[in-house]
Design an enzyme around this catalytic site. Structure first.
Site, PDB file in Angstrom:
ATOM      1  N   LYS A  78     -12.520  28.262 -51.291  1.00 49.37           N
ATOM      2  CA  LYS A  78     -11.468  29.168 -51.764  1.00 49.37           C
ATOM      3  C   LYS A  78     -10.672  28.494 -52.868  1.00 49.37           C
ATOM      4  CE  LYS A  78      -7.709  31.988 -49.791  1.00 49.37           C
ATOM      5  NZ  LYS A  78      -7.023  32.342 -48.533  1.00 49.37           N
ATOM      6  N   SER A 153      -6.682  37.176 -47.445  1.00 50.39           N
ATOM      7  CA  SER A 153      -6.747  36.782 -48.840  1.00 50.39           C
ATOM      8  C   SER A 153      -8.037  36.041 -49.204  1.00 50.39           C
ATOM      9  CB  SER A 153      -5.548  35.898 -49.179  1.00 50.39           C
ATOM     10  OG  SER A 153      -5.580  34.712 -48.406  1.00 50.39           O
ATOM     11  N   SER A 177      -5.994  35.501 -42.980  1.00 52.63           N
ATOM     12  CA  SER A 177      -6.816  35.550 -44.188  1.00 52.63           C
ATOM     13  C   SER A 177      -8.247  35.054 -44.064  1.00 52.63           C
ATOM     14  CB  SER A 177      -6.129  34.793 -45.316  1.00 52.63           C
ATOM     15  OG  SER A 177      -5.119  35.589 -45.845  1.00 52.63           O
TER      16      SER A 177
HETATM   17  N1  GLN Z   1      -2.182  39.173 -45.246  1.00 55.48           N
HETATM   18  C1  GLN Z   1      -1.312  38.125 -44.885  1.00 55.48           C
HETATM   19  C2  GLN Z   1      -0.308  37.889 -45.978  1.00 55.48           C
HETATM   20  O1  GLN Z   1      -0.357  38.568 -46.934  1.00 55.48           O
HETATM   21  C3  GLN Z   1      -2.085  36.888 -44.550  1.00 55.48           C
HETATM   22  C4  GLN Z   1      -2.342  36.003 -45.688  1.00 55.48           C
HETATM   23  C5  GLN Z   1      -3.022  34.718 -45.313  1.00 55.48           C
HETATM   24  O2  GLN Z   1      -3.435  34.508 -44.172  1.00 55.48           O
HETATM   25  N2  GLN Z   1      -3.105  33.827 -46.297  1.00 55.48           N
HETATM   26  O3  GLN Z   1       0.523  37.047 -45.884  1.00 55.48           O
END
Ligand code: GLN
Length: 468
Positions: A78, A153, A177
């Site tokens: 990532k 994400s 995410s």
């Molecule tokens: N969707 C969650 C957020 O927007 C999780 C993001 C993540 O785990 N990096 O914060």
């Protein structure tokens, strides 16, 4: 390509027997990347020449019998992880030109075991998002249906595995995410216990929630990679290893309020109850429990993560690294314009919310209160896990949304994290595995959360369920 979705252990047997080479494997993935990446946008950068060079060297090591545990395992990382002399942009314009001068611990450990890093994967900017539509470099499309989001994400990391562009991805999970995109794409993904995998070299979003976790088609590969990346490195002071022996109850809980939740898609509820039947046939007792804090999970998560983000992201000021506005009039304007132009809308929204909840007048009303609620949630969840080996749920309440469906309504977008954030608020490990498809053939996910540092048990259950 049929050989690639096999667990790495089988590929390794072929490599050791001289029936397959790392160069062949890498070329196989590069061909697929060439065929699909432009359309799906999973990789922001592909290290093609480097990967082939590395593959050649590892083939020599294999022939001498001195190759590492992950020889020839093709991994994508990532865009939030630092890789020496490579770009890491956190899906953001503000870090577009940033090159890391060191390796994240997880990257170093992969390389030390002869894994081959094939490229850098698209993600929501600084990990903030649930659909990968918040990347400065465009959305990632779901390989099952181009009109659907990948989840976020770690969307690029999920689609890269889903489309066989690499064998394993390393994603990050602050609120879901790794698990959410895994669920939307029909693959598996693990959020390890907070403190198990070093965050050294992970570009921070919310430091008391951030974790790094593997994503793959096979749970076996996740276990293998976790074994390599986990453990003390002398760089992350929050790492620890708990060596208590848990007493097993052979009992599993699910949260009543989760399965009764109005947002839960009918097919997901049905598939979830089928999984419960399977678990009962496997000899587990499965019981519904009450969890009085479901409505408090998301506010707690979003108050604390935005607070931490506003602090973490203050370092991006146009001075030390990354984007700087052109021709500013004075220092203040340079700061303001660099940040205003460099960050995307969602990141700016969160920095502002986080700054607000930390401000002198509101600190106690929001930040301190959320910390207290976090403790209540943690204590209640730990208590639950004293009586049960696992807490199960669907990973998400619906399958993948259409592109653009939620972008105008941040609250709707945040709701997508309802079932995943409990593991981050409490620091506990949780795995998402595939749970079939809905009527429109979109993947559904099943989540297994367990006790701290109980990854082995969770992964074993996940493997048995998937292979059943
Ligand atoms: N969707 C969650 C957020 O927007 C999780 C993001 C993540 O785990 N990096 O914060």
């Amino acid at each position: 390509m049929d050989k690639f979705p096999k667990p790495y252990a089988e590929i390794r047997k072929q490599l050791d027997a001289g029936k397959l080479t790392c160069v062949e494997i890498v070329n196989g993935y590069l061909d697929r990347i060439k065929a699909f990446n432009a359309d799906y946008n999973a990789f922001l950068e592909v290290y093609d020449k480097e990967a082939i060079e590395l593959a050649k060297q590892i083939d020599i090591k294999l022939s001498k019998g001195i190759a590492g545990k992950l020889a020839g395992l093709v991994v994508g990382i990532k865009d939030l992880l630092c890789y020496e002399n490579h770009h890491s942009s956190a899906g953001s314009k503000i870090l577009d030109s940033f090159k890391s001068t060191f390796n994240a611990t997880v990257v170093q450990r992969l390389l030390d075991e002869d894994a081959i890093i094939i490229g850098r994967q698209n993600c929501d900017e600084f990990g903030m998002g649930s659909t990968n539509e918040n990347s400065a470099f465009g959305p990632v499309l779901n390989f099952k249906d181009k009109n659907k989001v990948s989840g976020g994400s770690s969307g690029g990391s999920a689609v890269a595995v889903q489309a066989d562009l690499c064998q394993v991805s390393l994603g990050t999970d602050t609120g879901g995410s790794v698990r959410m995109p895994a669920s939307f794409c029909g693959i598996s993904g693990l959020k390890p216990t907070y403190g198990k995998v070093s965050r050294w070299g992970l570009i921070a979003y919310a430091s008391s929630f951030d974790t790094i976790g593997p994503m793959a088609k096979n749970v076996e590969d996740i276990a293998l990679v976790l074994g390599v990346i986990a453990g003390e490195d002398g760089q992350d002071s929050t790492l620890f290893e708990k060596k208590v022996k848990y007493t097993r109850t052979n009992k599993i809980a699910y949260i009543k309020e989760v399965v009764e939740h109005k947002s839960l898609q009918k097919e997901i509820r049905e598939a979830f109850f089928l999984q419960i039947e399977k678990l009962k046939q496997m000899g587990y007792e499965v019981e519904a429990v009450d969890f009085p804090y479901l409505e408090q999970l998301l506010p707690t998560y979003y108050v604390l993560t935005t607070a931490e983000a506003s602090s973490n992201l203050s370092r991006f000021d146009g001075v030390k690294f990354g984007y700087r506005t052109s021709h500013p009039k004075g220092l203040m304007e340079m700061y303001k314009k660099s940040r205003a132009e460099g960050f995307g809308e969602e990141v700016k929204r969160r920095i502002m919310i986080g700054t607000f909840v930390l401000s002198a007048d509101y600190y106690d009303a929001f930040y301190t209160k959320a910390q207290k609620v976090r403790r209540l949630i943690k204590d209640f969840t730990d208590e639950m896990l004293n009586s049960y080996d696992f807490v199960i749920s669907p990973t998400t309440s619906t399958t993948a949304y259409s592109i653009g469906e939620k972008t105008l309504d941040p609250i709707q977008m945040f709701l997508g994290d309802l079932f995943t954030v409990q593991a981050n608020v409490t620091g506990l490990p949780a795995l998402s595995i595939p749970m079939g498809e809905d009527a429109s053939q979109m993947p559904m996910g099943f989540q297994i959360m367990g006790k701290a540092f109980d990854e082995e048990l969770i992964l074993n259950l996940g493997k048995n369920l998937v292979n059943d």
